[in-house]
Design a protein around this motif. Structure first.
Motif, mmCIF file in Angstrom:
data_model
loop_
_atom_site.group_PDB
_atom_site.id
_atom_site.type_symbol
_atom_site.label_atom_id
_atom_site.label_comp_id
_atom_site.label_asym_id
_atom_site.label_seq_id
_atom_site.Cartn_x
_atom_site.Cartn_y
_atom_site.Cartn_z
ATOM 1 N N ARG A 1 -29.855 -62.927 -58.981
ATOM 2 C CA ARG A 1 -29.565 -63.639 -57.733
ATOM 3 C C ARG A 1 -29.532 -65.162 -57.898
ATOM 4 N NH1 ARG A 1 -34.911 -61.841 -57.149
ATOM 5 N NH2 ARG A 1 -36.465 -63.526 -56.961
ATOM 6 N N LEU A 2 -30.086 -65.689 -58.994
ATOM 7 C CA LEU A 2 -30.156 -67.136 -59.157
ATOM 8 C C LEU A 2 -28.866 -67.753 -59.663
ATOM 9 C CD1 LEU A 2 -33.694 -67.685 -60.770
ATOM 10 C CD2 LEU A 2 -33.016 -67.995 -58.378
ATOM 11 N N ASN A 3 -28.040 -66.989 -60.344
ATOM 12 C CA ASN A 3 -26.920 -67.569 -61.082
ATOM 13 C C ASN A 3 -25.642 -67.543 -60.253
ATOM 14 O OD1 ASN A 3 -25.265 -68.623 -63.026
ATOM 15 N ND2 ASN A 3 -25.518 -66.948 -64.489
ATOM 16 N N PRO A 4 -25.181 -68.695 -59.753
ATOM 17 C CA PRO A 4 -23.928 -68.715 -58.962
ATOM 18 C C PRO A 4 -22.699 -68.366 -59.784
ATOM 19 C CG PRO A 4 -24.707 -70.944 -59.389
ATOM 20 C CD PRO A 4 -25.791 -70.021 -59.861
ATOM 21 N N ALA A 5 -22.810 -68.401 -61.129
ATOM 22 C CA ALA A 5 -21.664 -68.044 -61.961
ATOM 23 C C ALA A 5 -21.413 -66.545 -61.979
ATOM 24 C CB ALA A 5 -21.886 -68.543 -63.396
ATOM 25 N N TRP A 6 -22.345 -65.753 -61.501
ATOM 26 C CA TRP A 6 -22.195 -64.304 -61.509
ATOM 27 C C TRP A 6 -21.669 -63.828 -60.162
ATOM 28 C CZ3 TRP A 6 -27.574 -63.331 -64.148
ATOM 29 C CH2 TRP A 6 -27.409 -63.493 -65.535
ATOM 30 N N ASP A 7 -20.442 -63.318 -60.165
ATOM 31 C CA ASP A 7 -19.852 -62.819 -58.921
ATOM 32 C C ASP A 7 -20.641 -61.652 -58.359
ATOM 33 O OD1 ASP A 7 -17.845 -64.701 -59.069
ATOM 34 O OD2 ASP A 7 -16.459 -63.388 -60.129
ATOM 35 N N GLY A 8 -21.274 -60.896 -59.254
ATOM 36 C CA GLY A 8 -22.018 -59.728 -58.797
ATOM 37 C C GLY A 8 -23.483 -60.004 -58.555
ATOM 38 N N ARG A 9 -23.838 -61.259 -58.221
ATOM 39 C CA ARG A 9 -25.252 -61.597 -58.125
ATOM 40 C C ARG A 9 -25.945 -60.980 -56.919
ATOM 41 N NH1 ARG A 9 -25.858 -67.756 -56.017
ATOM 42 N NH2 ARG A 9 -23.892 -67.963 -54.880
ATOM 43 N N ARG A 10 -25.199 -60.335 -56.034
ATOM 44 C CA ARG A 10 -25.840 -59.620 -54.923
ATOM 45 C C ARG A 10 -26.261 -58.212 -55.324
ATOM 46 N NH1 ARG A 10 -25.304 -62.390 -50.164
ATOM 47 N NH2 ARG A 10 -23.728 -64.048 -50.134
ATOM 48 N N GLN A 11 -25.939 -57.820 -56.562
ATOM 49 C CA GLN A 11 -26.354 -56.499 -57.027
ATOM 50 C C GLN A 11 -27.867 -56.412 -57.153
ATOM 51 O OE1 GLN A 11 -24.680 -54.302 -60.199
ATOM 52 N NE2 GLN A 11 -22.664 -55.267 -60.086
ATOM 53 N N PRO A 12 -28.420 -55.206 -56.992
ATOM 54 C CA PRO A 12 -29.846 -55.027 -57.306
ATOM 55 C C PRO A 12 -30.103 -55.388 -58.764
ATOM 56 C CG PRO A 12 -28.978 -53.125 -56.121
ATOM 57 C CD PRO A 12 -27.798 -53.978 -56.477
ATOM 58 N N ASP A 13 -31.265 -55.977 -59.016
ATOM 59 C CA ASP A 13 -31.595 -56.473 -60.346
ATOM 60 C C ASP A 13 -32.612 -55.541 -61.010
ATOM 61 O OD1 ASP A 13 -32.286 -57.894 -62.606
ATOM 62 O OD2 ASP A 13 -32.322 -59.833 -61.581
ATOM 63 N N PRO A 14 -32.219 -54.833 -62.094
ATOM 64 C CA PRO A 14 -33.175 -53.949 -62.777
ATOM 65 C C PRO A 14 -34.420 -54.674 -63.275
ATOM 66 C CG PRO A 14 -30.937 -53.534 -63.542
ATOM 67 C CD PRO A 14 -30.886 -54.776 -62.708
ATOM 68 N N SER A 15 -34.336 -55.995 -63.489
ATOM 69 C CA SER A 15 -35.494 -56.750 -63.942
ATOM 70 C C SER A 15 -36.604 -56.763 -62.893
ATOM 71 C CB SER A 15 -35.094 -58.194 -64.272
ATOM 72 O OG SER A 15 -34.109 -58.222 -65.273
ATOM 73 N N PHE A 16 -36.223 -56.556 -61.635
ATOM 74 C CA PHE A 16 -37.190 -56.550 -60.551
ATOM 75 C C PHE A 16 -37.404 -55.148 -59.978
ATOM 76 C CE2 PHE A 16 -35.845 -60.867 -60.930
ATOM 77 C CZ PHE A 16 -36.944 -61.631 -60.583
ATOM 78 N N THR A 17 -36.343 -54.344 -59.927
ATOM 79 C CA THR A 17 -36.483 -52.999 -59.367
ATOM 80 C C THR A 17 -37.012 -51.995 -60.381
ATOM 81 O OG1 THR A 17 -34.225 -52.338 -59.952
ATOM 82 C CG2 THR A 17 -34.523 -53.465 -57.841
ATOM 83 N N GLY A 18 -36.786 -52.292 -61.701
ATOM 84 C CA GLY A 18 -37.151 -51.327 -62.729
ATOM 85 C C GLY A 18 -36.231 -50.126 -62.760
ATOM 86 N N ARG A 19 -35.094 -50.207 -62.056
ATOM 87 C CA ARG A 19 -34.175 -49.078 -61.983
ATOM 88 C C ARG A 19 -32.741 -49.574 -62.146
ATOM 89 N NH1 ARG A 19 -35.420 -45.663 -56.674
ATOM 90 N NH2 ARG A 19 -34.207 -44.138 -57.869
ATOM 91 N N VAL A 20 -31.861 -48.678 -62.607
ATOM 92 C CA VAL A 20 -30.438 -48.982 -62.728
ATOM 93 C C VAL A 20 -29.654 -48.091 -61.788
ATOM 94 C CG1 VAL A 20 -30.606 -49.803 -65.103
ATOM 95 C CG2 VAL A 20 -30.195 -47.376 -64.673
ATOM 96 N N CYS A 21 -28.360 -48.361 -61.709
ATOM 97 C CA CYS A 21 -27.436 -47.558 -60.897
ATOM 98 C C CYS A 21 -27.779 -47.623 -59.407
ATOM 99 C CB CYS A 21 -27.417 -46.095 -61.359
ATOM 100 S SG CYS A 21 -27.063 -45.873 -63.114
ATOM 101 N N GLN A 22 -28.343 -48.758 -58.987
ATOM 102 C CA GLN A 22 -28.646 -48.924 -57.568
ATOM 103 C C GLN A 22 -27.448 -49.534 -56.853
ATOM 104 O OE1 GLN A 22 -31.871 -47.852 -56.321
ATOM 105 N NE2 GLN A 22 -31.491 -46.926 -58.318
ATOM 106 N N PRO A 23 -27.094 -49.032 -55.664
ATOM 107 C CA PRO A 23 -25.937 -49.571 -54.944
ATOM 108 C C PRO A 23 -26.202 -50.980 -54.442
ATOM 109 C CG PRO A 23 -27.117 -48.007 -53.578
ATOM 110 C CD PRO A 23 -27.744 -47.934 -54.944
ATOM 111 N N SER A 24 -25.145 -51.749 -54.305
ATOM 112 C CA SER A 24 -25.272 -53.129 -53.818
ATOM 113 C C SER A 24 -25.648 -53.138 -52.342
ATOM 114 C CB SER A 24 -23.965 -53.885 -54.023
ATOM 115 O OG SER A 24 -23.622 -53.912 -55.386
#
Length: 543
Positions: free
Chosen positions: A520-543
C-alpha cells in the motif's frame, strides 16, 4: 542460592528491551512477514548492523532520508554497543573509560556499516528475484566475517590476528540463536511474539557477555602481526562473484528440457505442449522429438511458424512482451495440431506462462505446470534509472554500482534494470499475491525444490497443488519421478506432495529475509490496493 551479578542482569535487560520494542511495533502493525527480524536488534556484531541496513535499504524514499537515517543508525548502534560492551566487560580486567569506549564504538559502527552494506544490499536483491543462491550470496560472507568483527568493540587493533577457536564457537552459536529465534518469533501467534523476542534479547545479552569475555581474556592471539580481518573481507567480497559461477557448473538436477523435449509423450496425453525454459537458457532451433511439443522462443516465430533460435541475452525481455510472443505461439500451435495446449514453464518460463494466463489467456490453454516458480518475488522495490525519489532509490543505484563492479571482474550477470527484473518490480503486487493462485478453467501444478522454502517469508504461499521434492532452483532430483508425475498430470491425474521439512525450512529462514515493502505504500504499484500477504499471511485474497 547464588544471585546473578547485577551487571549481568543489566546487560540482559539492555539487550532484551530493543527486540521487544520492535516486536511490539510489528505485531501492532500486523507485519507478520517481518516478525522474525526483531530478535536481531541486539545481536552480536555484525548481525545487528545487518538487521539495521536491511530495513534501511527497503524503507527509504529519497537520498536525504537515506543519509539521515543512516547517520541515526550508526549513532544508535555505536551508543548501544558501548553500553553492551561496558556491561559485559569481565570483572577484574581494566576497562577503557566510558568516553573512550563510546568514541571507539561510534567509529567502529561506521566501519562495520561499510563492511556489511554489500551483503545487506544483496539480501534486498534476493527479495526481488526470490532466488535462494542470491540469498546465500548475502549470508555466507556474514558467517565468514562474524568472528572477526565480533572482536572489533573489544580488541585493539582488532584487524590483526586470528580470532580464537572459542570466539568462532560463540559466533556459530550466535548464528544458531538468531535462526531459531527468528523461527520462533514468526511461529508463535499474535502478541506471543513479544515475549519470544524479549527472551531472544536476553540470549543476545548472554552472547555479548561471552564474546566480550573471550575477546578480552584470550591470552595469546595467533598471527598477531598479520592483517587477517582485511584479508577475510577480501575473501568475503569474492563470495558473490563465485556463487553465480558455481551455480552454472554444479549439476542442478533434472530440467524440463530433459524431461519433455527428448522423447515422445505417451498416447494418453492429448495435449500439445509448449515448454518455456528459464532465464539464461538458449535454443539452437532443433525440433523436439514429439511433433506435438514445441519449445517457446524468446525471439518469436519464423515465417513458417517454427520457433526461432535464441541466445541467453534474449531471455532478459520483459514478461509482458514475452506473454505477447507466447500468445502468438499458442494460437499457431493450437491451429496446427487441433489439440488443447499445456504450458510447462521453468523459473522465468513459469513466471511468463502465469503472466500470459493473467493477461492474454487463450481458451485452448487448459493446463499449466510450473517448475521452480519465483515464489513471492518483488518484495522490495527501486525506481528506474533517472529517478531521484521513490522507495529504494539509493538501493537501486548501489545495486547498479555493485553489479557494474562484478562485471568488471568478468562475471556476467543480469543487471538490476533488465526488463525481466523490472517486470517483477513493476508488477510486484500480482507476483506476491496471485502467482500461485487458481485460474478458472486451467488445471495447475507447481513442482517446488526444497530450496524454495528459504526464498520467501514463511506462511501461506499457494492456492494450487504443489509437488515438493529435494532439489535446487531450476532442477529437481529424481528424473523418473518427475517425469512420471508430470506425465500423469498431463494425462489428467491429480498430483500433489508436501514434505514435512518444507514449513520448518520456511520458518528457519524467516530471520534472514529482508523486510518486504508494504504494497500500500508504493505509488508506483498500480495494484497497491491488493491485499498484502506480508500482513495477511495469506495469498489469493480478492482485492
Amino acid at each position: 542460592m547464588h544471585r546473578p551479578r547485577p551487571r549481568l542482569l543489566a546487560l540482559c535487560a539492555l539487550a532484551a528491551v530493543p527486540p521487544a520494542i520492535e516486536a511490539v511495533v510489528l505485531v501492532r502493525l500486523g507485519f507478520v512477514a517481518a516478525e522474525g527480524l526483531s530478535s536481531q536488534v541486539t545481536a552480536v556484531w555484525p548481525y545487528d548492523t545487518y538487521h539495521d541496513l536491511r530495513w534501511l535499504y527497503v524503507y527509504h524514499d529519497s537520498w536525504p532520508d537515506f543519509l539521515a537515517v543512516l547517520l541515526l543508525l550508526v549513532g544508535f548502534r555505536g551508543v548501544l554497543t558501548t553500553g553492551l560492551v561496558a556491561l559485559a566487560w569481565p570483572a577484574g580486567v581494566a576497562r577503557p573509560r566510558l568516553r573512550r569506549l563510546l568514541v571507539r564504538n561510534l567509529g567502529l559502527s561506521a566501519v562495520v556499516t561499510v563492511l556489511v552494506a554489500p551483503w545487506a544490499l544483496i539480501s534486498v536483491a534476493a527479495s526481488v528475484v526470490a532466488l535462494s543462491w542470491v540469498l546465500l550470496a548475502s549470508l555466507l560472507p556474514m558467517f565468514l566475517l562474524a568472528p572477526f568483527l565480533q572482536r572489533a568493540a573489544v580488541v585493539a587493533p582488532w584487524w590483526r590476528g586470528l580470532p580464537s577457536i572459542a570466539l568462532v564457537g560463540w559466533s556459530l552459536l550466535n548464528l544458531v540463536v538468531i535462526t531459531v529465534a527468528g523461527a520462533l518469533c514468526w511461529s508463535v501467534p499474535g502478541w506471543w511474539t513479544v515475549p519470544v523476542a524479549l527472551l531472544a534479547g536476553v540470549a543476545n545479552g548472554l552472547l555479548w557477555e561471552r564474546t566480550v569475555h573471550v575477546a578480552v581474556q584470550t591470552p595469546r592471539v595467533r598471527w598477531s602481526r598479520v592483517p587477517v580481518t582485511p584479508i577475510a573481507v577480501l575473501l568475503a567480497l569474492a563470495v558473490p562473484l563465485a556463487i553465480p559461477a558455481l551455480v552454472q557448473v554444479v549439476p542442478a538436477g533434472v530440467t524440463i528440457e530433459q524431461v519433455v523435449l527428448g522423447q515422445r509423450l505417451p498416447p494418453d496425453v492429448r495435449h500439445a505442449v509448449i515448454v518455456l525454459a528459464g532465464h539464461g537458457s538458449a535454443y539452437d532451433g532443433a525440433a523436439p522429438v514429439d511433433p506435438n511439443v514445441e519449445r517457446f522462443s524468446y525471439r518469436g516465430l519464423a515465417g513458417d511458424g517454427r520457433p526461432l533460435p535464441y541466445r541467453p541475452v534474449d531471455t532478459t525481455r520483459s514478461l509482458e512482451s514475452g506473454a505477447a510472443l507466447l500468445e502468438n505461439q499458442v494460437d499457431r500451435l493450437h491451429r496446427r495440431t487441433g489439440r488443447p495446449v499445456a504450458l510447462i514453464g521453468e523459473s522465468e518460463g513459469a513466471m511468463l506462462a502465469r503472466t500470459y494466463l493473467a493477461q492474454r489467456p487463450h481458451p485452448a490453454v487448459d493446463t499449466l505446470v510450473m517448475f521452480s516458480p519465483l515464489i513471492d518475488a518483488g518484495r522490495a522495490y527501486y525506481p528506474p534509472p533517472g529517478a531521484d525519489r521513490g522507495w529504494g532509490v539509493v538501493t537501486g543505484w548501489q545495486l547498479r554500482a555493485l553489479l557494474g563492479a562484478i562485471r568488471l571482474v568478468g562475471v556476467d550477470d543480469s543487471g538490476p534494470d533488465d526488463p525481466f527484473i523490472r517486470s517483477l518490480l513493476d508488477d510486484a503486487p500480482f507476483y506476491r499475491n496471485q502467482l500461485m493462485c487458481p485460474v478458472p478453467g486451467v488445471r495447475m501444478l507447481a513442482f517446488l525444490p526444497t530450496t524454495t522454502a528459504t526464498e520467501a517469508p514463511p506462511g501461506e504461499y499457494t492456492g494450487i497443488p504443489v509437488f515438493q521434492m529435494p532439489g535446487v532452483h531450476g532442477g529437481l532430483l529424481g528424473r523418473s519421478l518427475v517425469q512420471d508425475r508430470l506425465v500423469h498430470f498431463l494425462a489428467g491425474v491429480p498430483e500433489s506432495r508436501q514434505r514435512r521439512e518444507y514449513p520448518l525450512l520456511q520458518q528457519l529462514g524467516a530471520g534472514w529475509q529482508a523486510p518486504p515493502l508494504a504494497i500500500r505504500l508504493n505509488p508506483a504499484w498500480d495494484g497497491r490496493r491488493q491485499p498484502d500477504p506480508s500482513f495477511t499471511g495469506r495469498v489469493c485474497q480478492p482485492s
